[in-house]
Design a protein around this motif. Structure first.
Motif, PDB file in Angstrom:
ATOM      1  N   SER A  76      11.116  24.062 -29.398  1.00 42.25           N
ATOM      2  CA  SER A  76      11.151  24.522 -28.014  1.00 42.25           C
ATOM      3  C   SER A  76      10.616  25.940 -27.900  1.00 42.25           C
ATOM      4  O   SER A  76      10.698  26.733 -28.845  1.00 42.25           O
ATOM      5  CB  SER A  76      12.588  24.462 -27.485  1.00 42.25           C
ATOM      6  OG  SER A  76      12.687  25.088 -26.217  1.00 42.25           O
ATOM      7  N   HIS A 106      17.489  21.940 -24.289  1.00 47.53           N
ATOM      8  CA  HIS A 106      16.367  22.877 -24.181  1.00 47.53           C
ATOM      9  C   HIS A 106      15.830  22.978 -22.752  1.00 47.53           C
ATOM     10  O   HIS A 106      14.708  23.466 -22.551  1.00 47.53           O
ATOM     11  CB  HIS A 106      15.231  22.437 -25.113  1.00 47.53           C
ATOM     12  CG  HIS A 106      15.594  22.448 -26.558  1.00 47.53           C
ATOM     13  ND1 HIS A 106      15.861  23.605 -27.254  1.00 47.53           N
ATOM     14  CD2 HIS A 106      15.753  21.433 -27.451  1.00 47.53           C
ATOM     15  CE1 HIS A 106      16.148  23.312 -28.521  1.00 47.53           C
ATOM     16  NE2 HIS A 106      16.098  21.998 -28.654  1.00 47.53           N
ATOM     17  N   GLU A 111      12.945  25.338 -20.780  1.00 49.85           N
ATOM     18  CA  GLU A 111      11.874  25.785 -21.673  1.00 49.85           C
ATOM     19  C   GLU A 111      11.164  24.547 -22.226  1.00 49.85           C
ATOM     20  O   GLU A 111      11.805  23.574 -22.609  1.00 49.85           O
ATOM     21  CB  GLU A 111      12.426  26.615 -22.835  1.00 49.85           C
ATOM     22  CG  GLU A 111      12.975  27.971 -22.424  1.00 49.85           C
ATOM     23  CD  GLU A 111      11.891  28.978 -22.088  1.00 49.85           C
ATOM     24  OE1 GLU A 111      10.700  28.643 -22.254  1.00 49.85           O
ATOM     25  OE2 GLU A 111      12.235  30.095 -21.667  1.00 49.85           O
ATOM     26  N   ASP A 160      12.075  28.042 -26.383  1.00 49.21           N
ATOM     27  CA  ASP A 160      13.231  28.941 -26.391  1.00 49.21           C
ATOM     28  C   ASP A 160      13.464  29.552 -27.773  1.00 49.21           C
ATOM     29  O   ASP A 160      14.403  30.324 -27.965  1.00 49.21           O
ATOM     30  CB  ASP A 160      14.494  28.222 -25.903  1.00 49.21           C
ATOM     31  CG  ASP A 160      14.958  27.085 -26.812  1.00 49.21           C
ATOM     32  OD1 ASP A 160      14.453  26.970 -27.953  1.00 49.21           O
ATOM     33  OD2 ASP A 160      15.812  26.290 -26.381  1.00 49.21           O
TER      34      ASP A 160
END
Length: 486
Positions: free
Chosen positions: A193, A171, A174, A195
């Motif tokens: 996350s 990850h 982010e 993301d």
């Protein structure tokens, strides 16, 4: 099916205060022996159906002999007892203490079970307590024996995390705002996350691996929560939806839009009813959601003064605390029958300073008995509050210096109750470090400090036996720390 034997012990422990009223010393001996026998029986290959029949019969016999327990008390005992055997007694004892705390407002109405709970706890821990005030117990100098039972290890030795066990970096770039081990689990971990995904990891056998990635949110995932049995994960997202996921295969069971069509910022399960989840959103509202129907519970909504950033229930699920970005912590009374929220108290920590994390704990340790709330606020301090009544009123107990002025930093209580002197909490910090604090130490409270992140540490999580600690940061790195072996 060891959980059934834990339920049997939970029922026995609840009635233990009524046994041998003229010889209370035998109650401790009885419950210890009972626990030993049940653990041994749990290892055998008994028919699960017979175990459940035994539990039902045992409950009926005890109810006939001593009278029925209240429905609410029995329900709490059942719900707590299905957790791991390592912490079953701790949680039952914590529940007894909270029952006693609520009884303070009606001193003349106290039942013998409350006093019996204190006697049982004191005898089991071999600690002598003195009553400072009704419903309050503190350790005396005779408590050294309890620390000897724990091997005389210091708090610093017990939390000597040093080496990195593993690093997950899928990850990166982010932020990972939340990382959490599964309930009563040593090796399964998840993180969310910005993301838009959630990762579930398995740490053993080595090498650690990503079990599955939950994909479906169109924007960043802000928070998640494991169900009590770990078969479901609930997530909240900036895409204004919450999702329910099956952890076994990673499939999305249901997508639920926010009632206000607003960004969802935090969530938590109702501890006594995992069919209900509370979410907080960008429009200052908290909502109780039924994840089976996907609908908001009638009467289960309320408004704060700012964006809702953090949520936490007490262990029985009767009080909900919510923190916002205006510096306020609200307490709500939760109706177990209807899911209705009733606003109770408000505390302004610091006007305009975000409340980014709230963690509730019945006892900090066996020798620090106050129900407590651990709070991260953007005031460069970690705050520890004492819960003083059954409406969630808070009284500041301790502060610890950390760096936090802008990031959503989180903290936790160490999960295991301990015979050791002192009690530990762990927090992230904007200086890229993880801090361990002894909340009972008047000076030099830092027990340990972990360095290895390259960005603000946002969250921390212990596994169930405290052998591993996970931490996540604002650049997406997740580090697993291993306890130093003696």
């Amino acid at each position: 099916m060891a959980a059934v034997w834990q339920q049997v012990l939970a029922v026995d422990a609840r009635y233990n205060a009524y046994r041998t009223s003229n010889f209370p010393q035998f109650r401790t001996q009885y419950i210890r022996r009972r626990s030993q026998l049940l653990r041994e029986n749990a290892k055998g290959g008994f028919d699960p159906l017979l175990r459940r029949q035994y539990l039902k019969l045992r409950s009926q016999l005890l109810a006939q002999r001593y009278g029925p327990l209240s429905e609410q008390s029995s329900f709490r005992t059942y719900s707590n007892s299905i957790r791991s055997s390592r912490t079953t007694l701790d949680r039952m004892e914590a529940q007894d203490f909270e029952d006693d705390l609520r009884a303070q407002g009606a001193r003349g109405h106290r039942r013998s079970v409350s006093r019996g709970s204190y006697q049982l706890q004191a005898q089991m821990n071999r600690v002598t307590y003195e009553d400072k005030s009704p419903g309050s117990v503190v350790p005396t100098s005779v408590a050294e024996a309890s620390r000897a039972m724990a091997g005389d290890t210091t708090l610093s030795e017990n939390y000597a995390f040093a080496g990195m066990y593993h690093i997950f970096d899928q990850h990166v770039d982010e932020a990972v705002p939340k990382v959490q081990f599964a309930n009563d689990d040593k090796n399964r971990l998840a993180c969310c996350s910005l993301d838009g995904t959630v990762s579930i990891f398995q740490l053993v056998p080595t090498p650690p691996a990503v079990l599955r990635v939950l994909r479906g949110h169109s924007r960043g995932v802000t928070d998640f929560a494991w169900s009590l049995s770990n078969d479901v994960i609930v997530t909240t997202s900036l895409d204004a939806t919450m999702r329910i996921w099956a952890t076994e295969d990673g499939k999305c069971i249901r997508e639920i839009p926010d009632p206000d069509s607003s960004e969802l910022l935090c969530c938590t399960f109702q501890p006594m009813n995992n069919n209900l989840t509370v979410v907080g959103n960008n429009k200052h509202n908290v909502h109780v959601m039924n994840i089976s129907t996907g609908k908001k519970v009638k009467g289960g909504s309320s408004k704060l003064t700012g964006r809702v950033l953090s949520l936490s229930f007490d262990s029985p699920g009767r009080i909900l605390w919510a923190g916002d970005d205006r510096g306020s912590i609200f307490s709500f009374l939760f109706d177990m029958a209807t899911g209705k929220l009733t606003k109770a108290k408000r505390l302004v920590v610091s006007e305009g300073s975000s409340i980014t994390s709230i963690s509730a704990r019945s006892w900090i340790s066996r020798e620090a008995r106050d129900p407590s709330l651990l709070v991260n606020a953007c005031v460069n301090k970690l705050l520890l509050y004492r819960v003083v009544d059954n409406e969630g009123t808070l009284q500041l107990k301790r502060t610890f210096e950390i760096q936090q002025s802008a990031n959503p930093v989180h903290s936790i209580f160490c999960p295991l109750m301990s015979f050791r002197q002192g009690a530990c909490v762990v927090t992230g910090s904007e200086d890229m470090c993880v801090y361990f604090f002894d909340v009972e130490r008047a000076t030099k409270a830092i027990v340990n400090k972990l360095q290895g992140h390259s960005a603000a540490v946002l969250d921390v999580s212990f596994n169930c036996d405290e052998s591993l600690l996970a931490s996540s940061d604002a650049k997406g790195m997740v580090i697993i720390w291993r306890r130093e072996q003696k």
